[in-house]
Each structure stands twice: as C-alpha cells, then as structure tokens.
Design a protein around this motif. Structure first.
Motif, PDB file in Angstrom:
ATOM      1  N   THR A 129       0.832  -1.295  -0.058  1.00 59.98           N
ATOM      2  CA  THR A 129      -0.013  -0.078  -0.021  1.00 59.98           C
ATOM      3  C   THR A 129       1.001   1.297  -0.095  1.00 59.98           C
ATOM      4  O   THR A 129       0.344   2.059  -0.716  1.00 59.98           O
ATOM      5  N   ARG A 130       1.926   1.338   0.844  1.00 63.64           N
ATOM      6  CA  ARG A 130       2.870   2.278   0.835  1.00 63.64           C
ATOM      7  C   ARG A 130       3.442   2.426  -0.464  1.00 63.64           C
ATOM      8  O   ARG A 130       3.716   3.676  -0.989  1.00 63.64           O
ATOM      9  N   ARG A 131       3.883   1.630  -1.082  1.00 60.86           N
ATOM     10  CA  ARG A 131       4.542   1.509  -2.705  1.00 60.86           C
ATOM     11  C   ARG A 131       3.850   2.011  -3.545  1.00 60.86           C
ATOM     12  O   ARG A 131       4.179   2.776  -4.325  1.00 60.86           O
ATOM     13  N   ALA A 187      -6.102   0.198  10.245  1.00 59.33           N
ATOM     14  CA  ALA A 187      -5.599   1.281  11.140  1.00 59.33           C
ATOM     15  C   ALA A 187      -4.281   1.943  10.810  1.00 59.33           C
ATOM     16  O   ALA A 187      -4.055   3.362  10.765  1.00 59.33           O
ATOM     17  N   ARG A 188      -3.343   1.079  10.160  1.00 56.17           N
ATOM     18  CA  ARG A 188      -2.000   1.776   9.625  1.00 56.17           C
ATOM     19  C   ARG A 188      -2.371   2.260   8.558  1.00 56.17           C
ATOM     20  O   ARG A 188      -1.637   3.318   8.049  1.00 56.17           O
ATOM     21  N   VAL A 189      -3.030   1.611   7.496  1.00 51.58           N
ATOM     22  CA  VAL A 189      -3.466   2.499   6.130  1.00 51.58           C
ATOM     23  C   VAL A 189      -3.861   3.748   6.304  1.00 51.58           C
ATOM     24  O   VAL A 189      -3.508   4.593   5.904  1.00 51.58           O
ATOM     25  N   HIS A 190      -4.849   3.902   7.216  1.00 51.61           N
ATOM     26  CA  HIS A 190      -5.619   4.954   7.601  1.00 51.61           C
ATOM     27  C   HIS A 190      -4.818   6.126   7.995  1.00 51.61           C
ATOM     28  O   HIS A 190      -5.032   7.420   7.628  1.00 51.61           O
ATOM     29  N   ARG A 191      -3.570   5.842   9.028  1.00 51.78           N
ATOM     30  CA  ARG A 191      -2.723   6.645   9.381  1.00 51.78           C
ATOM     31  C   ARG A 191      -1.723   7.128   8.218  1.00 51.78           C
ATOM     32  O   ARG A 191      -1.291   8.251   8.177  1.00 51.78           O
ATOM     33  N   GLN A 192      -1.007   5.952   7.578  1.00 53.08           N
ATOM     34  CA  GLN A 192       0.240   6.151   6.749  1.00 53.08           C
ATOM     35  C   GLN A 192      -0.298   6.575   5.347  1.00 53.08           C
ATOM     36  O   GLN A 192       0.493   7.290   4.748  1.00 53.08           O
ATOM     37  N   VAL A 193      -1.552   6.003   4.792  1.00 47.89           N
ATOM     38  CA  VAL A 193      -1.862   6.464   3.451  1.00 47.89           C
ATOM     39  C   VAL A 193      -3.269   6.876   3.502  1.00 47.89           C
ATOM     40  O   VAL A 193      -4.362   6.182   3.136  1.00 47.89           O
ATOM     41  N   PRO A 194      -3.795   7.812   4.219  1.00 49.49           N
ATOM     42  CA  PRO A 194      -5.184   8.439   4.291  1.00 49.49           C
ATOM     43  C   PRO A 194      -5.779   8.564   3.153  1.00 49.49           C
ATOM     44  O   PRO A 194      -6.920   8.561   3.259  1.00 49.49           O
ATOM     45  N   ALA A 195      -5.064   8.627   2.010  1.00 55.81           N
ATOM     46  CA  ALA A 195      -5.894   8.831   0.861  1.00 55.81           C
ATOM     47  C   ALA A 195      -6.649   7.531   0.090  1.00 55.81           C
ATOM     48  O   ALA A 195      -7.361   7.533  -0.696  1.00 55.81           O
ATOM     49  N   ALA A 196      -6.186   6.428   0.725  1.00 60.36           N
ATOM     50  CA  ALA A 196      -6.711   5.198   0.348  1.00 60.36           C
ATOM     51  C   ALA A 196      -7.975   4.771   1.058  1.00 60.36           C
ATOM     52  O   ALA A 196      -7.989   4.843   2.363  1.00 60.36           O
ATOM     53  N   GLY A 197      -8.968   4.485   0.381  1.00 61.80           N
ATOM     54  CA  GLY A 197     -10.227   4.133   1.204  1.00 61.80           C
ATOM     55  C   GLY A 197     -10.205   2.600   1.269  1.00 61.80           C
ATOM     56  O   GLY A 197      -9.295   1.810   0.656  1.00 61.80           O
ATOM     57  N   VAL A 198     -10.690   2.050   2.753  1.00 59.28           N
ATOM     58  CA  VAL A 198     -10.378   0.682   3.058  1.00 59.28           C
ATOM     59  C   VAL A 198     -11.886   0.089   2.998  1.00 59.28           C
ATOM     60  O   VAL A 198     -12.825   0.480   3.601  1.00 59.28           O
ATOM     61  N   ILE A 199     -11.883  -1.150   2.456  1.00 62.76           N
ATOM     62  CA  ILE A 199     -13.072  -2.031   2.491  1.00 62.76           C
ATOM     63  C   ILE A 199     -12.617  -3.233   3.284  1.00 62.76           C
ATOM     64  O   ILE A 199     -11.553  -3.989   2.851  1.00 62.76           O
ATOM     65  N   MET A 200     -13.383  -3.584   4.118  1.00 63.84           N
ATOM     66  CA  MET A 200     -13.203  -4.913   4.743  1.00 63.84           C
ATOM     67  C   MET A 200     -14.077  -6.008   4.520  1.00 63.84           C
ATOM     68  O   MET A 200     -15.003  -5.882   3.951  1.00 63.84           O
TER      69      MET A 200
END
Length: 219
Positions: A40-42, A64-77
C-alpha cells in the motif's frame, strides 16, 4: 486498488470480478498483513480491500495503519458471517466499506465504486447484521439503533439516503441538484444531529431509518 487475502483462490476470484469494471485496476495483491502495508505504501492505491483474518497482522490492524500512513486510500473490509463483532472496531480504525465473502459479486463492484469516489458502503446483509447487533447489544447501542429520525428535514433525509446508498458528496449533489459544498455542509450537520462519528456510521443510520433501500449508482 490492492487486494489482500491469505487465500490465493479468494484473491483470484476478487480479481476476476473486478475485471468486469474497466475503470478498476488491481495494482497489487498481498497474502498477509505486513505485505499489505508495504504494498500500500509502495503503490498508493485508491482502494484497499482487506480480509479480516490474515497471518502476521490481521485486517483490522492493517486498516488502522493504512488510515494513518496512506489516508487517501479508502479501506473496504471483507468479512464472514462469524465476524460481526469486528465491524465496530473496523469503523474506529477508518474502514469505509464492509462486504461479506458470500455477497453477490455485484456488491463488490458497488462497494469499490462508492469508496473510490469518497463514499461509504455497507452491503445490505452487512447493514442488516450491524443493525441487528446494535438492537440486541449494550443499552447505549440499543438507544442509538432506536434513534428517531423524524427531527431531520426532508432535504437532510435525502442527503442521508445518498450517504446510505454509498454516494459521494459530488454524486449526491448531482442527484439533488445542489452544489457539492452545500452537500458537504449537510453531511457535517447530519453527523452532529445523528450523534455519529463518520460517514460509515451515518450510512448505518440511513439503513436504520429505512432510507438506503433505493438503487445504487456505480458499475
């Protein structure tokens, strides 16, 4: 987008479904939580689809980490029927969408489209189970589930319906012939009126009020 699941068969199935949408490209796949964060970071995908149960770090920790580190990415569980109790935590960790592995494949396309455009998305079966859980849960949760919606204005109910249907502010504005900034102001006001913290909880409120049963946009 990025797809993270420890089962290769599930990843292949998700990729095949997403291939139906010419506007969606899977840029990376991950088989565990640590790999999901690294990729995701890459790649900086606009949407990250996470299985809840993964080796290394589970999907909740990754969210939680994606939300902090790549806030532009939307997360679907991506959840199963036995994981309802994780949904509240996922809300707190910044997830914007919830799908069941047993859902109709079209729900995946709807969810990706909604989250990519800045909306929130709950598949109908996930919404039903969240609401049922609220109504049988703790007293505070039951009170929230039974919250009256009669105090909302007709326009606020229309905007809330759009949020519940997974529409972005721009899409709601186009549908209701409003300026996008006006819709943003309505959504902010709704969060306060409904006592919810984010757009996903507002979508749940829309389902509770029976305002999210209309057709959805997207693929």
């Amino acid at each position: 987008m990025l797809v993270a699941d420890d089962e290769a068969m599930v990843r292949a199935g998700v990729r095949a479904i997403l291939a139906r949408d010419p506007g969606t490209e899977v840029v990376a796949e991950a088989a565990d939580g640590h790999e999901a964060i690294e990729l995701t970071r890459r790649h900086q995908p606009d949407v990250v689809l996470l299985d809840i149960q993964m080796p290394g770090l589970d999907g909740l920790a990754v969210a939680a980490r994606v939300h902090r580190q790549v806030p532009a990415a939307g997360v679907i569980m991506l959840t199963t029927f036995g994981e309802d109790h994780y949904i509240t935590r996922a809300l707190q960790d910044g997830a914007s969408g919830f799908l069941l592995k047993a859902d109709d494949p079209r729900e995946l396309l709807h969810g990706v489209h909604a989250v990519r455009s800045g909306g929130a998305y709950l598949s109908p079966r996930v919404a039903a189970r969240v609401i049922a859980g609220l109504r049988t849960g703790r007293p505070a949760d039951r009170a929230r589930a039974q919250r009256p919606h009669s105090h909302l204005t007709p326009r606020e109910r229309e905007v809330l319906a759009g949020v519940g249907a997974g529409l972005s502010n721009a899409e709601i504005a186009a549908e209701l012939h409003l300026v996008e900034g006006t819709v943003k102001a309505y959504v902010s006001a709704l969060l306060g009126k409904l006592g919810v913290r984010n757009r996903v909880e507002a979508a749940i409120a829309a389902h509770e009020a029976g305002l999210a049963s209309r057709g959805r946009g997207g693929p």
